[in-house]
Every structure is written in C-alpha cells, then in structure tokens.
Motif scaffolding. Sequence first.
Motif, PDB file in Angstrom:
ATOM      1  N   PHE A 195     -44.392  72.982 -79.211  1.00  0.00           N
ATOM      2  CA  PHE A 195     -43.965  72.455 -80.513  1.00  0.00           C
ATOM      3  C   PHE A 195     -43.815  70.938 -80.488  1.00  0.00           C
ATOM      4  O   PHE A 195     -43.545  70.337 -79.445  1.00  0.00           O
ATOM      5  CB  PHE A 195     -42.650  73.116 -80.936  1.00  0.00           C
ATOM      6  N   ASP A 196     -43.933  70.325 -81.661  1.00  0.00           N
ATOM      7  CA  ASP A 196     -43.816  68.874 -81.787  1.00  0.00           C
ATOM      8  C   ASP A 196     -42.378  68.418 -81.543  1.00  0.00           C
ATOM      9  O   ASP A 196     -42.148  67.349 -80.971  1.00  0.00           O
ATOM     10  CB  ASP A 196     -44.283  68.469 -83.196  1.00  0.00           C
ATOM     11  N   ALA A 197     -41.419  69.220 -81.978  1.00  0.00           N
ATOM     12  CA  ALA A 197     -40.005  68.884 -81.758  1.00  0.00           C
ATOM     13  C   ALA A 197     -39.213  70.167 -81.586  1.00  0.00           C
ATOM     14  O   ALA A 197     -39.434  71.151 -82.307  1.00  0.00           O
ATOM     15  CB  ALA A 197     -39.461  68.087 -82.942  1.00  0.00           C
ATOM     16  N   VAL A 198     -38.288  70.161 -80.629  1.00  0.00           N
ATOM     17  CA  VAL A 198     -37.448  71.327 -80.339  1.00  0.00           C
ATOM     18  C   VAL A 198     -35.999  70.859 -80.244  1.00  0.00           C
ATOM     19  O   VAL A 198     -35.680  69.976 -79.451  1.00  0.00           O
ATOM     20  CB  VAL A 198     -37.861  71.998 -79.010  1.00  0.00           C
ATOM     21  N   VAL A 199     -35.142  71.424 -81.086  1.00  0.00           N
ATOM     22  CA  VAL A 199     -33.745  71.004 -81.162  1.00  0.00           C
ATOM     23  C   VAL A 199     -32.860  72.230 -81.010  1.00  0.00           C
ATOM     24  O   VAL A 199     -33.177  73.296 -81.545  1.00  0.00           O
ATOM     25  CB  VAL A 199     -33.455  70.334 -82.532  1.00  0.00           C
ATOM     26  N   TRP A 200     -31.762  72.109 -80.278  1.00  0.00           N
ATOM     27  CA  TRP A 200     -30.849  73.254 -80.181  1.00  0.00           C
ATOM     28  C   TRP A 200     -29.439  72.836 -80.512  1.00  0.00           C
ATOM     29  O   TRP A 200     -29.037  71.697 -80.313  1.00  0.00           O
ATOM     30  CB  TRP A 200     -30.920  73.921 -78.809  1.00  0.00           C
ATOM     31  N   LEU A 201     -28.682  73.761 -81.058  1.00  0.00           N
ATOM     32  CA  LEU A 201     -27.302  73.504 -81.475  1.00  0.00           C
ATOM     33  C   LEU A 201     -26.346  73.984 -80.380  1.00  0.00           C
ATOM     34  O   LEU A 201     -26.699  74.821 -79.553  1.00  0.00           O
ATOM     35  CB  LEU A 201     -27.005  74.234 -82.788  1.00  0.00           C
ATOM     36  N   PRO A 202     -25.104  73.468 -80.406  1.00  0.00           N
ATOM     37  CA  PRO A 202     -24.127  73.920 -79.400  1.00  0.00           C
ATOM     38  C   PRO A 202     -23.951  75.433 -79.473  1.00  0.00           C
ATOM     39  O   PRO A 202     -24.041  76.022 -80.552  1.00  0.00           O
ATOM     40  CB  PRO A 202     -22.833  73.206 -79.833  1.00  0.00           C
ATOM     41  N   GLU A 203     -23.716  76.037 -78.323  1.00  0.00           N
ATOM     42  CA  GLU A 203     -23.641  77.501 -78.284  1.00  0.00           C
ATOM     43  C   GLU A 203     -22.456  78.021 -79.094  1.00  0.00           C
ATOM     44  O   GLU A 203     -21.419  77.381 -79.196  1.00  0.00           O
ATOM     45  CB  GLU A 203     -23.582  78.022 -76.846  1.00  0.00           C
ATOM     46  N   VAL A 204     -22.651  79.169 -79.708  1.00  0.00           N
ATOM     47  CA  VAL A 204     -21.571  79.855 -80.409  1.00  0.00           C
ATOM     48  C   VAL A 204     -21.233  81.108 -79.618  1.00  0.00           C
ATOM     49  O   VAL A 204     -21.823  81.356 -78.574  1.00  0.00           O
ATOM     50  CB  VAL A 204     -21.949  80.195 -81.868  1.00  0.00           C
ATOM     51  N   HIS A 205     -20.291  81.883 -80.122  1.00  0.00           N
ATOM     52  CA  HIS A 205     -19.694  83.001 -79.381  1.00  0.00           C
ATOM     53  C   HIS A 205     -20.705  83.796 -78.563  1.00  0.00           C
ATOM     54  O   HIS A 205     -21.850  84.005 -78.960  1.00  0.00           O
ATOM     55  CB  HIS A 205     -18.949  83.935 -80.343  1.00  0.00           C
ATOM     56  N   ASP A 206     -20.267  84.238 -77.413  1.00  0.00           N
ATOM     57  CA  ASP A 206     -21.091  85.065 -76.518  1.00  0.00           C
ATOM     58  C   ASP A 206     -22.352  84.366 -76.034  1.00  0.00           C
ATOM     59  O   ASP A 206     -23.361  85.017 -75.758  1.00  0.00           O
ATOM     60  CB  ASP A 206     -21.487  86.395 -77.196  1.00  0.00           C
ATOM     61  N   ALA A 207     -22.299  83.022 -75.958  1.00  0.00           N
ATOM     62  CA  ALA A 207     -23.379  82.246 -75.330  1.00  0.00           C
ATOM     63  C   ALA A 207     -24.713  82.336 -76.072  1.00  0.00           C
ATOM     64  O   ALA A 207     -25.774  82.197 -75.471  1.00  0.00           O
ATOM     65  CB  ALA A 207     -23.560  82.658 -73.867  1.00  0.00           C
ATOM     66  N   ASN A 208     -24.666  82.572 -77.371  1.00  0.00           N
ATOM     67  CA  ASN A 208     -25.898  82.498 -78.164  1.00  0.00           C
ATOM     68  C   ASN A 208     -26.197  81.032 -78.478  1.00  0.00           C
ATOM     69  O   ASN A 208     -25.325  80.316 -78.968  1.00  0.00           O
ATOM     70  CB  ASN A 208     -25.732  83.260 -79.492  1.00  0.00           C
ATOM     71  N   ILE A 209     -27.409  80.594 -78.176  1.00  0.00           N
ATOM     72  CA  ILE A 209     -27.831  79.239 -78.515  1.00  0.00           C
ATOM     73  C   ILE A 209     -29.002  79.337 -79.477  1.00  0.00           C
ATOM     74  O   ILE A 209     -29.991  80.021 -79.195  1.00  0.00           O
ATOM     75  CB  ILE A 209     -28.218  78.429 -77.256  1.00  0.00           C
ATOM     76  N   ILE A 210     -28.863  78.671 -80.628  1.00  0.00           N
ATOM     77  CA  ILE A 210     -29.911  78.732 -81.639  1.00  0.00           C
ATOM     78  C   ILE A 210     -30.758  77.464 -81.544  1.00  0.00           C
ATOM     79  O   ILE A 210     -30.248  76.348 -81.521  1.00  0.00           O
ATOM     80  CB  ILE A 210     -29.309  78.872 -83.052  1.00  0.00           C
ATOM     81  N   ASN A 237     -23.092  79.968 -99.561  1.00  0.00           N
ATOM     82  CA  ASN A 237     -21.861  80.087 -98.769  1.00  0.00           C
ATOM     83  C   ASN A 237     -22.147  80.150 -97.264  1.00  0.00           C
ATOM     84  O   ASN A 237     -21.540  80.922 -96.524  1.00  0.00           O
ATOM     85  CB  ASN A 237     -21.029  81.297 -99.211  1.00  0.00           C
ATOM     86  N   LEU A 238     -23.086  79.324 -96.810  1.00  0.00           N
ATOM     87  CA  LEU A 238     -23.397  79.222 -95.385  1.00  0.00           C
ATOM     88  C   LEU A 238     -22.849  77.885 -94.862  1.00  0.00           C
ATOM     89  O   LEU A 238     -22.925  76.876 -95.571  1.00  0.00           O
ATOM     90  CB  LEU A 238     -24.907  79.291 -95.148  1.00  0.00           C
ATOM     91  N   PRO A 239     -22.319  77.857 -93.636  1.00  0.00           N
ATOM     92  CA  PRO A 239     -21.653  76.652 -93.111  1.00  0.00           C
ATOM     93  C   PRO A 239     -22.645  75.593 -92.640  1.00  0.00           C
ATOM     94  O   PRO A 239     -22.694  75.200 -91.476  1.00  0.00           O
ATOM     95  CB  PRO A 239     -20.827  77.204 -91.937  1.00  0.00           C
ATOM     96  N   ALA A 240     -23.455  75.093 -93.582  1.00  0.00           N
ATOM     97  CA  ALA A 240     -24.578  74.224 -93.215  1.00  0.00           C
ATOM     98  C   ALA A 240     -24.127  72.867 -92.693  1.00  0.00           C
ATOM     99  O   ALA A 240     -24.853  72.225 -91.923  1.00  0.00           O
ATOM    100  CB  ALA A 240     -25.499  74.050 -94.427  1.00  0.00           C
ATOM    101  N   LYS A 241     -22.934  72.419 -93.083  1.00  0.00           N
ATOM    102  CA  LYS A 241     -22.463  71.115 -92.583  1.00  0.00           C
ATOM    103  C   LYS A 241     -22.333  71.150 -91.062  1.00  0.00           C
ATOM    104  O   LYS A 241     -22.662  70.174 -90.375  1.00  0.00           O
ATOM    105  CB  LYS A 241     -21.127  70.764 -93.236  1.00  0.00           C
ATOM    106  N   SER A 242     -21.890  72.278 -90.531  1.00  0.00           N
ATOM    107  CA  SER A 242     -21.747  72.384 -89.071  1.00  0.00           C
ATOM    108  C   SER A 242     -23.119  72.335 -88.391  1.00  0.00           C
ATOM    109  O   SER A 242     -23.241  71.872 -87.262  1.00  0.00           O
ATOM    110  CB  SER A 242     -20.992  73.663 -88.680  1.00  0.00           C
ATOM    111  N   TRP A 243     -24.163  72.804 -89.089  1.00  0.00           N
ATOM    112  CA  TRP A 243     -25.515  72.715 -88.517  1.00  0.00           C
ATOM    113  C   TRP A 243     -25.940  71.259 -88.399  1.00  0.00           C
ATOM    114  O   TRP A 243     -26.522  70.847 -87.397  1.00  0.00           O
ATOM    115  CB  TRP A 243     -26.545  73.457 -89.371  1.00  0.00           C
ATOM    116  N   VAL A 244     -25.637  70.475 -89.464  1.00  0.00           N
ATOM    117  CA  VAL A 244     -26.006  69.052 -89.436  1.00  0.00           C
ATOM    118  C   VAL A 244     -25.210  68.333 -88.345  1.00  0.00           C
ATOM    119  O   VAL A 244     -25.752  67.509 -87.603  1.00  0.00           O
ATOM    120  CB  VAL A 244     -25.795  68.392 -90.818  1.00  0.00           C
ATOM    121  N   ASN A 245     -23.916  68.678 -88.236  1.00  0.00           N
ATOM    122  CA  ASN A 245     -23.106  68.105 -87.151  1.00  0.00           C
ATOM    123  C   ASN A 245     -23.750  68.411 -85.796  1.00  0.00           C
ATOM    124  O   ASN A 245     -23.794  67.556 -84.907  1.00  0.00           O
ATOM    125  CB  ASN A 245     -21.686  68.672 -87.166  1.00  0.00           C
ATOM    126  N   GLY A 246     -24.235  69.637 -85.640  1.00  0.00           N
ATOM    127  CA  GLY A 246     -24.871  70.041 -84.391  1.00  0.00           C
ATOM    128  C   GLY A 246     -26.153  69.264 -84.120  1.00  0.00           C
ATOM    129  O   GLY A 246     -26.409  68.828 -82.993  1.00  0.00           O
TER     130      GLY A 246
END
Length: 255
Positions: A195-210, A237-246
């Motif tokens: 892929f041209d760009a690959v970005v990951w967010l901080p892990e959430v519960h049970d070590a899932n990394i998106i 009603n999705l917590p999209a601000k936290s995605w941008v923070n990530g």
Amino acid sequence: MKLSAKTRYDAPGHPPATITEFQGVRSLHLGTSWVQGAMRIAKPDQIELEYVQMMMMWLLFNPQPRQVVQLGLGSAALTKFCYRRLPDTRVTAIELNPNVIAMCEAQFALPPNDERLQVREMNAMDFVLDTANHGKVDILQVDLYDEEARGPVLDSPEFYQACYDCLSEDGMMTTNVFGDFSNYDKNLQAMEQVFDAVVWLPEVHDANIIVIAFKRAPVLDFSVLYERAGAIKKAYNLPAKSWVNGLKGWMLDQH
C-alpha cells in the motif's frame, strides 16, 4: 428480541457458532471463549465494540462509498451498519463458515440479501484473487479470525496484494490485527510492501489494533479531519474524534 431455540449452529467441517448474553449484550463465539463479535440487543444496528467502530474510520476520507466489502462476517455489525446507514452503498460480506451466517441471520438481526446486500459463503482469498473484483471496491474491511483467534487467518504479502488489487483508485482497507505480538510486525510489513500509506491507531481492549491502508496516500489536514469527525459523530454517533487523535498521534510518533 426474543431468543429462539436455535442458539447453536454446527454444520460439520466448520467451527460451531454459539452465543452468550451478559447485561443486554449478545456475543458470538466459534466454540471457544473468544468473542468474535457482539450486539447490544436493544440497539441491533449499532456497532457495540470500540475496535469494530474504529474499522469505520475510512468515513473520515470517503463519506459515501459505492461499494463496501467485508471479509469475515463476525456478528455482522459492520455489514448491518453500512447497509442500514449508507443507503447509496452496495455492501458485500464474505464468510467461509456457514454456521456464522446462520447465527447472524437468527440472532444478530442480519437482513436477507437484496439488490444492495450480498452475504456470500466463500473463502476470502478466493474473493480477492478473482480478477472480476479488482478495481471495484471502495472500502475493504478485513477481520478474519478462526476459533483460536491467534492472529489473522490470511496475512501473507500475496493476500494483501490481492486486497490492494480489489480497491478502486482511492480505495482504502481497514483491518484488525490481533493476536500474538509477532503478528503485528508481520502484518504491518506485508501491508507496507503493497500500500501507498499504512497507518495504525493505538490498541484498544484485548490488544486489537486497527490499521487503515490507502491505495493512494491522502493529504492529512487535521483541521478538516476534526470537522469531518464532528459530522460523523452527529450523523452516526461514532467516536470519530478519537480516530483523528489517533492518526495525529501516529504522525507524531513517525516523526
């Protein structure tokens, strides 16, 4: 929603699909204690689990995709959400285990197939390798786990190359990388090769990394992304601000 008698599907040749319920949340299992997906019974069309919500972060970059494909049905949370909340989008889900499909229809409010929704019993690798699907998919959501949940079932460079091939020009893939620690590097390196760009967010519960992978790297303007996040919160009603923070945190880490 009343529980019918059928709370176990165990067609041979595949792990059985079973459910548990706790405090109004129904969870899907594949014959083990691992939770493969969940649904709040009072709100069947909402996405209950935080890491599954994160799989929708592509909304920050493409609010109205024409075609969304889900590899691995889970409890059908993403498939239902895209189908119900994005009325102009065609939604396809690819699931190998017929027990999972039967359970989602019976206990997780999965609607029947129609002209916009296709749930297909097939191998995800077969789907992504099929040249008929190449260049057609705007959003690919990948969450492929077996009953042991040790790591993605498909994680080779060949698999990610085929995922890339399925995407349209500005297509994106979101994927859940979960399991043994060695899986993270293996999967990220395989994606970065393709892929041209690959970005990951901080892990959430049970070590899932998106992870979000872009066929063509986007320009990240955080003021614009925060504005879009507000609109996503309001509409879905999705917590999209936290995605941008990530995303912002990831950028800072890289530099």
